[in-house]
Each structure stands twice: as C-alpha cells, then as structure tokens.
Design a protein around this motif. Structure first.
Motif, PDB file in Angstrom:
ATOM      1  N   GLY A  67       0.790  -1.221   0.000  1.00 51.55           N
ATOM      2  CA  GLY A  67       0.000   0.000   0.000  1.00 51.55           C
ATOM      3  C   GLY A  67       0.818   1.265   0.000  1.00 51.55           C
ATOM      4  N   GLY A  68       2.149   1.175   0.142  1.00 53.70           N
ATOM      5  CA  GLY A  68       3.000   2.354   0.142  1.00 53.70           C
ATOM      6  C   GLY A  68       3.213   2.901  -1.257  1.00 53.70           C
ATOM      7  N   ASP A  69       3.665   4.161  -1.333  1.00 55.27           N
ATOM      8  CA  ASP A  69       3.895   4.803  -2.626  1.00 55.27           C
ATOM      9  C   ASP A  69       5.208   4.377  -3.270  1.00 55.27           C
ATOM     10  OD1 ASP A  69       1.536   6.161  -2.616  1.00 55.27           O
ATOM     11  OD2 ASP A  69       2.367   8.030  -1.808  1.00 55.27           O
ATOM     12  N   GLY A  70       6.081   3.711  -2.540  1.00 54.20           N
ATOM     13  CA  GLY A  70       7.368   3.319  -3.091  1.00 54.20           C
ATOM     14  C   GLY A  70       8.417   4.377  -2.833  1.00 54.20           C
ATOM     15  N   LEU A  71       9.304   4.581  -3.786  1.00 55.23           N
ATOM     16  CA  LEU A  71      10.374   5.573  -3.684  1.00 55.23           C
ATOM     17  C   LEU A  71       9.935   6.817  -4.447  1.00 55.23           C
ATOM     18  CD1 LEU A  71      13.438   3.209  -4.319  1.00 55.23           C
ATOM     19  CD2 LEU A  71      12.360   3.818  -2.143  1.00 55.23           C
ATOM     20  N   VAL A  72       9.877   7.954  -3.746  1.00 60.11           N
ATOM     21  CA  VAL A  72       9.265   9.168  -4.297  1.00 60.11           C
ATOM     22  C   VAL A  72      10.276  10.303  -4.284  1.00 60.11           C
ATOM     23  CG1 VAL A  72       7.356  10.814  -4.091  1.00 60.11           C
ATOM     24  CG2 VAL A  72       7.033   8.409  -3.408  1.00 60.11           C
ATOM     25  N   VAL A  73      10.262  11.109  -5.364  1.00 55.54           N
ATOM     26  CA  VAL A  73      10.996  12.372  -5.430  1.00 55.54           C
ATOM     27  C   VAL A  73       9.970  13.464  -5.730  1.00 55.54           C
ATOM     28  CG1 VAL A  73      12.810  13.707  -6.558  1.00 55.54           C
ATOM     29  CG2 VAL A  73      13.064  11.225  -6.300  1.00 55.54           C
ATOM     30  N   SER A  74       9.987  14.538  -4.940  1.00 54.12           N
ATOM     31  CA  SER A  74       9.052  15.650  -5.162  1.00 54.12           C
ATOM     32  C   SER A  74       9.790  16.970  -5.014  1.00 54.12           C
ATOM     33  CB  SER A  74       7.884  15.574  -4.170  1.00 54.12           C
ATOM     34  OG  SER A  74       8.363  15.631  -2.833  1.00 54.12           O
ATOM     35  N   HIS A  75       9.106  18.075  -5.394  1.00 48.09           N
ATOM     36  CA  HIS A  75       9.699  19.406  -5.352  1.00 48.09           C
ATOM     37  C   HIS A  75       8.917  20.254  -4.363  1.00 48.09           C
ATOM     38  CE1 HIS A  75      10.812  23.468  -6.964  1.00 48.09           C
ATOM     39  NE2 HIS A  75      11.980  22.848  -7.112  1.00 48.09           N
ATOM     40  N   ASP A  76       9.632  21.070  -3.548  1.00 49.59           N
ATOM     41  CA  ASP A  76       8.927  21.866  -2.557  1.00 49.59           C
ATOM     42  C   ASP A  76       8.500  23.204  -3.156  1.00 49.59           C
ATOM     43  OD1 ASP A  76      11.153  23.485  -2.637  1.00 49.59           O
ATOM     44  OD2 ASP A  76      11.953  22.832  -0.696  1.00 49.59           O
ATOM     45  N   ALA A  77       8.155  24.160  -2.324  1.00 50.21           N
ATOM     46  CA  ALA A  77       7.547  25.409  -2.795  1.00 50.21           C
ATOM     47  C   ALA A  77       8.553  26.418  -3.318  1.00 50.21           C
ATOM     48  CB  ALA A  77       6.738  26.036  -1.664  1.00 50.21           C
ATOM     49  N   HIS A  78       9.845  26.146  -3.235  1.00 46.67           N
ATOM     50  CA  HIS A  78      10.834  27.125  -3.651  1.00 46.67           C
ATOM     51  C   HIS A  78      11.201  26.942  -5.120  1.00 46.67           C
ATOM     52  CE1 HIS A  78      11.214  26.953   0.736  1.00 46.67           C
ATOM     53  NE2 HIS A  78      11.668  28.200   0.662  1.00 46.67           N
ATOM     54  N   THR A  79      11.827  27.965  -5.644  1.00 50.46           N
ATOM     55  CA  THR A  79      12.304  27.877  -7.022  1.00 50.46           C
ATOM     56  C   THR A  79      13.657  27.180  -7.047  1.00 50.46           C
ATOM     57  OG1 THR A  79      13.371  30.039  -6.849  1.00 50.46           O
ATOM     58  CG2 THR A  79      11.094  29.977  -7.680  1.00 50.46           C
ATOM     59  N   GLY A 165       3.254  20.052  -7.378  1.00 52.59           N
ATOM     60  CA  GLY A 165       2.739  18.754  -7.823  1.00 52.59           C
ATOM     61  C   GLY A 165       3.745  17.921  -8.580  1.00 52.59           C
ATOM     62  N   ALA A 166       4.920  18.487  -8.887  1.00 54.57           N
ATOM     63  CA  ALA A 166       5.924  17.741  -9.647  1.00 54.57           C
ATOM     64  C   ALA A 166       6.481  16.604  -8.791  1.00 54.57           C
ATOM     65  CB  ALA A 166       7.037  18.676 -10.090  1.00 54.57           C
ATOM     66  N   ARG A 167       6.496  15.427  -9.366  1.00 52.42           N
ATOM     67  CA  ARG A 167       7.001  14.280  -8.610  1.00 52.42           C
ATOM     68  C   ARG A 167       7.257  13.105  -9.550  1.00 52.42           C
ATOM     69  NH1 ARG A 167       2.166  11.502  -5.179  1.00 52.42           N
ATOM     70  NH2 ARG A 167       3.986  10.404  -4.416  1.00 52.42           N
ATOM     71  N   ILE A 168       7.991  12.125  -9.051  1.00 56.31           N
ATOM     72  CA  ILE A 168       8.151  10.831  -9.694  1.00 56.31           C
ATOM     73  C   ILE A 168       8.227   9.790  -8.590  1.00 56.31           C
ATOM     74  CG2 ILE A 168      10.688  10.990  -9.798  1.00 56.31           C
ATOM     75  CD1 ILE A 168      10.563   9.364 -12.396  1.00 56.31           C
ATOM     76  N   ARG A 169       7.600   8.658  -8.830  1.00 54.06           N
ATOM     77  CA  ARG A 169       7.682   7.578  -7.854  1.00 54.06           C
ATOM     78  C   ARG A 169       7.831   6.247  -8.580  1.00 54.06           C
ATOM     79  NH1 ARG A 169       2.986   4.666  -5.937  1.00 54.06           N
ATOM     80  NH2 ARG A 169       1.101   5.104  -7.156  1.00 54.06           N
ATOM     81  N   ILE A 170       8.554   5.333  -7.941  1.00 44.71           N
ATOM     82  CA  ILE A 170       8.791   4.011  -8.526  1.00 44.71           C
ATOM     83  C   ILE A 170       8.548   2.944  -7.472  1.00 44.71           C
ATOM     84  CG2 ILE A 170      10.455   4.797 -10.258  1.00 44.71           C
ATOM     85  CD1 ILE A 170      12.688   3.808  -8.390  1.00 44.71           C
ATOM     86  N   LYS A 171       8.238   1.756  -7.968  1.00 40.63           N
ATOM     87  CA  LYS A 171       7.977   0.631  -7.083  1.00 40.63           C
ATOM     88  C   LYS A 171       8.201  -0.657  -7.869  1.00 40.63           C
ATOM     89  CE  LYS A 171       4.615  -0.497  -3.444  1.00 40.63           C
ATOM     90  NZ  LYS A 171       3.255  -0.198  -2.924  1.00 40.63           N
ATOM     91  N   ARG A 172       8.432  -1.735  -7.150  1.00 38.62           N
ATOM     92  CA  ARG A 172       8.618  -3.057  -7.762  1.00 38.62           C
ATOM     93  C   ARG A 172       9.664  -3.016  -8.891  1.00 38.62           C
ATOM     94  NH1 ARG A 172       3.229  -3.321  -6.103  1.00 38.62           N
ATOM     95  NH2 ARG A 172       2.791  -5.224  -4.891  1.00 38.62           N
ATOM     96  N   VAL A 173      10.859  -2.598  -8.518  1.00 38.60           N
ATOM     97  CA  VAL A 173      11.970  -2.572  -9.469  1.00 38.60           C
ATOM     98  C   VAL A 173      12.530  -3.991  -9.587  1.00 38.60           C
ATOM     99  CG1 VAL A 173      14.205  -1.560 -10.029  1.00 38.60           C
ATOM    100  CG2 VAL A 173      12.497  -0.215  -8.765  1.00 38.60           C
TER     101      VAL A 173
END
Length: 503
Positions: A67-79, A165-173
C-alpha cells in the motif's frame, strides 16, 4: 539557492545536459541473477537505492510496504535553478552489469520539473522513459549498464517555479544482473602444512566476491566431493532481495579425516572451489588445488628425540637397499627408533604401501631391502609423535625387462618365418610401444614395431628370404620410456635363431 554539487551529483548533472548513447558492447560470459527493489510481495525494501540531489529544494520519501507509494521524489515550494535535480539511484555491485530492468513508475511534471527514468553507466545515464499519470510498467534492456535512476529534473532554462505537484515515484523494481567477476579464493588449514599429514586435519577455505557474493564453498578429494558450505543469502523464490544477495566474504572450517576415503595413503589431490550467486548452474567459480600427502599407516616411533634423518638408496645383486641414520640434536645416533620405509609406484591414483619399518641400531643406523617391482618413489619417515614427521624422498628407477621368445626354437630353412613374442612386466603394460631389433654388423636395426595387447604381449613375424649357407641371427626387444608406464627404457636378453640357406 542550491547546495554545491558533490562529485557524484556533478556527474549526473553533466549527463542530464549532454545525453550519451548507452553502451552496446556484447557482455562477457557471466552468471545471471534477478534482484528486486521495493517489492512488498517479496519483502524487498530499498537498501540498495540511494537518494541523491543537487538542490535542497527536492525531497524524498520511501514507503515500500504493501500500500505504500514506493520511492518518491518531489519538489517543494521554492524555485530551483536550471538543471538541478534529485533522483533515487540504483547502482549494480562492482563486477556486475544490468542487462534488463522493469519498473512500475508514475510521474507528474510541474513548474518546469519533469520526471524521467534513466539507464546506462554512471558516467553516461540516458533517459529511456518519461512516466506520467498512474503507475505503469516500463522496461529497459542493454549491455554494459551499471546504474538506473528515477529522476525529477528542472529542464526550464530560466529555472523552475514551486511546482508543488511535480514528482516521480517508482515501485517493484526488477533487474537482471550479469556477474562478470569470479570469486577470489584462499586456502588455509593444517591440511596444507608442509610434510605428510595424518588423522583429522583442518581445511579452512575463505573467499571474497565483489559481484553477487559468495554462495558456496565446495571441497573435493581425488575427484570426489567430500563437503560443502552454503552461505545465508537474501533470496526469495530464486529472486535476490539485495543487489549483492550473498556475503562479500565467506569462510568455512572443515574437519578432514585423512584416514578415511576418498583420502588414500600417499599423495592426494585436494580441490576447493568458491562459487558466487547465480539463478542457474552458470555461476562464476574460482578453484584451487593442492597436493596433500597423507600417512596413517606408518607407525609412530616409541622413541622420540630424533632431529635429523638421513637416507640413501643403493643396489646390491640386482636389488635395492635403503639405508640411513637417525640423529638427535647433538648429532648422535638415536637407538631403537622406528623408521618407516614406504613405496609408491609412479602412476596416478596408486596408493602408497609400507614396505618395511625397521628399528635403528645402537648407532642410529638402519637398513632395509626393497621388494622387486617397477620404478617407485621411496619415502623414509620417522614419526616421533602424531603431529609431525621427519621425511626423506628417494627415486628408484627400474629399467623395463621385456621377455622375448622366438618360435620355432630349432633351426629353420630360408623362406620360413620366425615368430616373435614379447611380454612386458606390469603394471599398465597394455598398449605400450615395443620394437624388435636385429643385429646387423655392429648396429641394431629396427625390424618390427607396434603396441602390446592384452596381458602386455606383442606378437610379430618375419620371413627369411635371402639367407645363404648356415647363419645365426640375433634379436632383442626394446621398450622406450613412455608416459604412464612405470619403467625406464629397457631391453630384453638377446635371442638367437639358426637359418639354413641355399648352399
């Protein structure tokens, strides 16, 4: 503002700006295995994936449970500046290469940040997919790759906005790894100490492997398996849950019973192999072998104190005699010491035999007659205790003595045949080269030659066709030195036959 990039980060930044094609060289022969990362069905977490970034405005999250999202990379509110990035990076162990991979990935672009999947070498990662929306399965294959990355990168030249909202996530590699490096093996233990060994001895191999790790240590004696050790590895249903599933280093200690088969009295070939991990039998292995001499038949002397053992070989009346002397530390003879004389025919797989075990006289001297036989290695040993022995080695070279018989034994007429029968002494006397020679003036000339058959017997014929008057011919059989036959070159006694020719 972004932090100063590390050397690793600078490499990935350069790759992002100047993409390089994936290597296409054919992989070398290697063992292959599959590994899983962040797969809750197999209990695989993410210890082999690292989060790396060139700007602190990127964040990571890891949840590889059901049920987890896996490995996630996201961007915060800064430029963020142009070209900045963050990624989950998977690097194959040293000596391995990623040949195939599949991954479930989802992504969303925003504020100039784009999600992408990359594969190749650390120095030349190349994008192969841009995930979007819901989780999808992506696949990649190639040669010579050692890294995979799920990256969120600022692609806008003027820099990237908040992009929450920018992100990438991976799972089951899932990755297929080709292990190209064989283990390194070392042999230790009392079994490999100098001199003959007896009783129970320690066999202690150790190995290292930079690829999939050491899976097994195997030992053979004289071609027969005797023991093995399987290491504990991170494997579920033949799938590795770590990129290096087995230990990088492993060792074992086996108790070798040298008095029991497949050990035999005398020389033994001990072979030890270290095998790395592979899903099939095509694993890499490193093997080493040692000649180990065992002696469990020579008696231990009831008299200790011997420090030096001398021995020599001489012949008397066609027989061999071994003689020598046992001295103590003060160069004085040791009386009553038990000395063992063992012989072994110089052929593969032949065990040593004890010929005689004389006692030294009052001056420490001993002498023993050796039984007749083929060429042998002579070992003279003195065991003051079961731990160690004084030993001397001698070589007894015996020439072959073939037996030649001529038939008929009576005089024959010109035009008749003489039959030759040559018998070689054993052992291993079959299919050995033999020459029958005839005397011509001062020289011996080859008349017939061939190989012995069953029982070490060679047969041939010769017809006399130009004899005049009454003549005596002389013949002999010659056996050259040859591999596998435990005799030196030798010849038979000369045999004669009388031929009655035309008057």
């Amino acid at each position: 503002m972004s932090n100063p990039a590390s050397a690793r980060a600078r490499t990935l930044i350069a790759v992002a700006i100047v993409p390089v094609a994936l290597a296409t060289a054919a992989p070398a022969s290697a063992g292959t295995y599959r590994a899983a990362i962040c797969n809750p069905d197999l209990g695989a977490r993410h210890p082999d994936a690292t989060f790396e970034r060139s700007s602190r405005h990127y964040r990571s999250d890891a949840s590889c449970e059901v049920g987890g999202d896996g490995l996630v990379v996201s961007h915060d509110a800064h430029t963020s500046g142009a070209g900045t990035w963050a990624a989950w990076v998977v690097r194959s162990p040293d000596g391995t290469a990623i040949s195939r991979l599949s991954v479930s990935a989802a992504g969303r672009a925003g504020g100039g940040n784009v999600p992408e999947l990359l594969g190749g070498t650390v120095a030349s990662l190349t994008p192969f997919a841009a995930p979007a929306g819901h989780l999808e399965r992506f696949r990649w294959s190639g040669a010579g790759a050692n890294a995979f990355a799920a990256r969120l990168r600022c692609r806008r030249r003027s820099g990237c906005g908040p992009g929450r909202g920018a992100r990438i996530r991976i799972k089951r590699v899932a990755v297929a790894l080709d292990d190209r490096v064989s283990p390194r093996l070392r042999l230790d233990g009392s079994l490999f100490a100098t001199g003959s060994r007896r009783g129970v001895q320690a066999l202690a191999p150790s190995a290292t492997d930079s690829g999939g790790g050491v899976r097994r240590l195997l030992a053979q004696v004289n071609g027969q398996p005797v023991t093995a050790r399987m290491t504990s590895c991170h494997i579920v249903d033949r799938i590795a849950t770590r990129l290096r599933p087995c230990p990088r280093a492993a060792g074992a200690s086996f108790a070798a019973a040298t008095a029991s088969p497949p050990f035999r009295q005398g020389p033994n070939l001990v072979r030890v192999c270290a095998v790395d991990y592979a899903a099939t039998t095509a694993a890499n292995r490193a093997c080493a072998q040692r000649r180990v001499r065992t002696d469990n038949l020579c008696p231990v002397s009831g008299v200790a104190g011997g420090a030096t053992l001398g021995a020599r070989l001489r012949r008397k009346r066609g027989r061999a005699i071994v003689g020598g002397r046992l001295l103590d530390g003060n160069r004085k003879g040791v009386a009553g010491g038990r000395v063992c004389v063992a012989t072994r025919v110089r052929m593969d797989g032949i065990a040593e035999r004890i010929a005689v075990a004389p006692l030294t006289d009052a001056d420490g001297r001993f002498r023993a007659w050796l039984p007749p036989g083929p060429s042998r290695t002579i070992r003279v040993a003195y065991w003051p205790s079961t731990a160690t022995a004084l030993e001397r080695y001698l070589r007894l070279n015996v020439p072959a003595q073939p037996r030649l018989r001529l038939r008929p034994a009576h005089p024959i007429e010109n035009g008749s045949r003489v039959r030759f029968r040559v018998r070689l002494p054993g052992p291993a006397s079959e299919r050995r080269r033999v020459r029958v020679q005839a005397r011509a003036g001062r020289r011996w000339l080859d008349l017939r030659m061939g190989l012995t058959g069953a029982g070490g017997i060679y047969r041939a014929r010769y017809r006399f066709h130009a004899t005049t008057g009454r003549r005596n011919y002389r013949f002999r059989a010659v056996v050259p030195s040859q591999a596998g036959y435990p005799y030196e070159a030798g010849k038979s006694k000369v045999k004669r036959i009388t031929v009655l020719g035309r008057q």
